[in-house]
Scaffold this active site. Structure first.
Site, PDB file in Angstrom:
ATOM      1  N   ASP A  63       6.934   2.957  -1.630  1.00  0.00           N
ATOM      2  CA  ASP A  63       6.321   3.049  -2.960  1.00  0.00           C
ATOM      3  C   ASP A  63       7.012   4.138  -3.773  1.00  0.00           C
ATOM      4  OD1 ASP A  63       4.115   1.147  -2.717  1.00  0.00           O
ATOM      5  OD2 ASP A  63       3.333   2.525  -1.197  1.00  0.00           O
TER       6      ASP A  63
ATOM      7  N   GLY B 282      -0.584   0.800   5.096  1.00  0.00           N
ATOM      8  CA  GLY B 282      -0.183   2.207   5.119  1.00  0.00           C
ATOM      9  C   GLY B 282      -1.089   2.997   6.042  1.00  0.00           C
TER      10      GLY B 282
ATOM     11  N   HIS C 212       8.891  -0.775  -3.892  1.00  0.00           N
ATOM     12  CA  HIS C 212       7.824  -1.112  -4.850  1.00  0.00           C
ATOM     13  C   HIS C 212       7.831  -0.079  -5.974  1.00  0.00           C
ATOM     14  CE1 HIS C 212       3.165  -1.860  -5.348  1.00  0.00           C
ATOM     15  NE2 HIS C 212       3.848  -2.086  -6.449  1.00  0.00           N
TER      16      HIS C 212
ATOM     17  N   HIS D 114       7.972  -0.738   3.625  1.00  0.00           N
ATOM     18  CA  HIS D 114       7.545  -0.794   2.218  1.00  0.00           C
ATOM     19  C   HIS D 114       7.568   0.632   1.669  1.00  0.00           C
ATOM     20  CE1 HIS D 114       4.975  -2.510  -1.088  1.00  0.00           C
ATOM     21  NE2 HIS D 114       4.494  -1.275  -1.139  1.00  0.00           N
TER      22      HIS D 114
ATOM     23  N   SER E 114       3.887   0.511   5.010  1.00  0.00           N
ATOM     24  CA  SER E 114       4.056   1.434   3.877  1.00  0.00           C
ATOM     25  C   SER E 114       4.144   2.861   4.390  1.00  0.00           C
ATOM     26  CB  SER E 114       2.875   1.313   2.921  1.00  0.00           C
ATOM     27  OG  SER E 114       2.930   2.380   1.982  1.00  0.00           O
TER      28      SER E 114
ATOM     29  N   ASP F   7      -1.531  -5.850  -0.852  1.00  0.00           N
ATOM     30  CA  ASP F   7      -1.126  -4.434  -0.827  1.00  0.00           C
ATOM     31  C   ASP F   7      -2.294  -3.546  -1.259  1.00  0.00           C
ATOM     32  OD1 ASP F   7       0.193  -2.023  -0.940  1.00  0.00           O
ATOM     33  OD2 ASP F   7       1.680  -2.638  -2.425  1.00  0.00           O
ATOM     34  N   GLY F   8      -2.803  -2.760  -0.298  1.00  0.00           N
ATOM     35  CA  GLY F   8      -3.832  -1.772  -0.620  1.00  0.00           C
ATOM     36  C   GLY F   8      -5.125  -1.958   0.154  1.00  0.00           C
ATOM     37  N   GLY F   9      -5.467  -0.951   0.952  1.00  0.00           N
ATOM     38  CA  GLY F   9      -6.740  -0.983   1.674  1.00  0.00           C
ATOM     39  C   GLY F   9      -6.792  -2.010   2.792  1.00  0.00           C
TER      40      GLY F   9
ATOM     41  N   GLY G 210      -2.422   5.836  -1.607  1.00  0.00           N
ATOM     42  CA  GLY G 210      -2.821   5.172  -0.380  1.00  0.00           C
ATOM     43  C   GLY G 210      -4.266   5.547  -0.072  1.00  0.00           C
ATOM     44  N   GLY G 211      -4.820   4.916   0.932  1.00  0.00           N
ATOM     45  CA  GLY G 211      -6.133   5.299   1.429  1.00  0.00           C
ATOM     46  C   GLY G 211      -7.318   4.892   0.570  1.00  0.00           C
TER      47      GLY G 211
HETATM   48  C1  DX5 Z   1      -0.646   1.786  -3.511  1.00  0.00           C
HETATM   49  C2  DX5 Z   1       0.599   1.343  -2.778  1.00  0.00           C
HETATM   50  C3  DX5 Z   1       0.372   0.813  -1.415  1.00  0.00           C
HETATM   51  C4  DX5 Z   1      -0.151   1.846  -0.422  1.00  0.00           C
HETATM   52  C5  DX5 Z   1      -0.969   1.143   0.609  1.00  0.00           C
HETATM   53  O1  DX5 Z   1      -0.334   2.160  -4.826  1.00  0.00           O
HETATM   54  O2  DX5 Z   1       1.276   0.333  -3.499  1.00  0.00           O
HETATM   55  O3  DX5 Z   1       1.576   0.263  -0.902  1.00  0.00           O
HETATM   56  O4  DX5 Z   1       0.859   2.544   0.227  1.00  0.00           O
HETATM   57  O5  DX5 Z   1      -1.554   2.107   1.410  1.00  0.00           O
HETATM   58  P1  DX5 Z   1      -2.958   1.915   2.127  1.00  0.00           P
HETATM   59  O6  DX5 Z   1      -2.727   0.954   3.243  1.00  0.00           O
HETATM   60  O7  DX5 Z   1      -3.289   3.278   2.576  1.00  0.00           O
HETATM   61  O8  DX5 Z   1      -3.906   1.375   1.101  1.00  0.00           O
HETATM   62 ZN    ZN Z   2       3.031  -0.678  -2.530  1.00  0.00          ZN
END
Ligand code: DX5
Ligand code: ZN
Length: 216
Positions: free
Chosen positions: A34, A196, A65, A32, A7, A174-176, A143-144
């Site tokens: 967003d 990400g 996405h 990916h 991401s 997807d996420g964390g 993210g994060g």
């Molecule tokens: C959140 C996004 C994710 C995000 C993931 O709304 O859909 O794709 O970029 O990022 P990390 O890995 O930082 O959670």
């Molecule tokens: Zn995403």
């Protein structure tokens, strides 16, 4: 096979081409992207022009996405820009079945993303129609954020359902997703990991991808 979908939300947006090239060289499997509209989520990110320009710098498949309202209005723009897969956000799409059919008709892969609070019934209703089921482990928008562990039992149930019904859908998480959480996501049945923040830690893309893959 387990794959990494990188991401670029966490990248330095002034150096996207450089980072996408580095991600490809380092062994990422997908890019990916967003798309956030400032309405469904309180964040603004990229548009079709970003996808069109990045399409020219990588041969990796691009997953777009859509974390936004009025997704139907932009699907064609992103497919024309070079998306290989459109991920529709279930909670902000009034007619998910129609949206899935629309994407497929254009020869593009389709994924459906489900926020952490959306239940199994909704997922089962769509699972036969999609290439990927994107199980979000954070609330869409940023993210994060830390992975919400209560999604993991839901993921396990979907893994068991896919296996027992012999379905082809891939489970994307997807996420964390990071060093601390990758083992659990694998254990609960994810085979495509959207990552990400972890990949851009200390600007060490290559090392971070290696570290992520060491868990597979
Ligand atoms: C959140 C996004 C994710 C995000 C993931 O709304 O859909 O794709 O970029 O990022 P990390 O890995 O930082 O959670
Ligand atoms: Zn995403």
């Amino acid at each position: 096979m387990t794959t990494i979908s990188a991401s670029i939300l966490a990248a330095n947006h002034a150096y996207l081409a450089r980072d996408v090239e580095e991600l490809e060289k380092s062994g990422a499997d997908w890019i990916h992207i967003d798309i956030m509209d400032g309405h469904y989520v309180n964040n603004l990110t990229f548009g079709p022009k970003t996808v069109e320009d990045l399409r020219k710098v990588t041969s990796l498949p691009i997953d777009v996405h859509l974390e936004m309202y009025r997704q139907e209005q932009v699907i064609d723009h992103f497919i024309r820009a070079g998306a290989d897969m459109i991920t529709i956000q279930f909670e902000s799409c009034p007619h998910p079945i129609r949206a899935i059919e629309h994407v497929k008709k254009q020869g593009c892969q389709v994924s459906m993303a489900f926020a952490p609070t959306t239940g199994l019934d909704q997922i089962y209703a769509l699972i036969r129609d999609v290439d990927h089921v994107n199980l979000m482990t954070v609330e869409p928008g940023f993210g994060g954020q830390p992975l919400r562990r209560e999604v993991l039992p839901k993921m396990k149930k979907i893994r068991e359902y896919i296996d027992s019904e012999k379905l082809s859908a891939i489970i994307t998480v997807d996420g964390g997703v990071n060093e601390q959480t990758i083992p659990d996501t694998l254990l609960h049945g994810a085979t495509n990991l959207v990552i990400g923040t972890m990949l851009f830690n200390d600007g060490m893309i290559n090392e971070n991808i290696k570290k992520a893959k060491s868990f597979f």
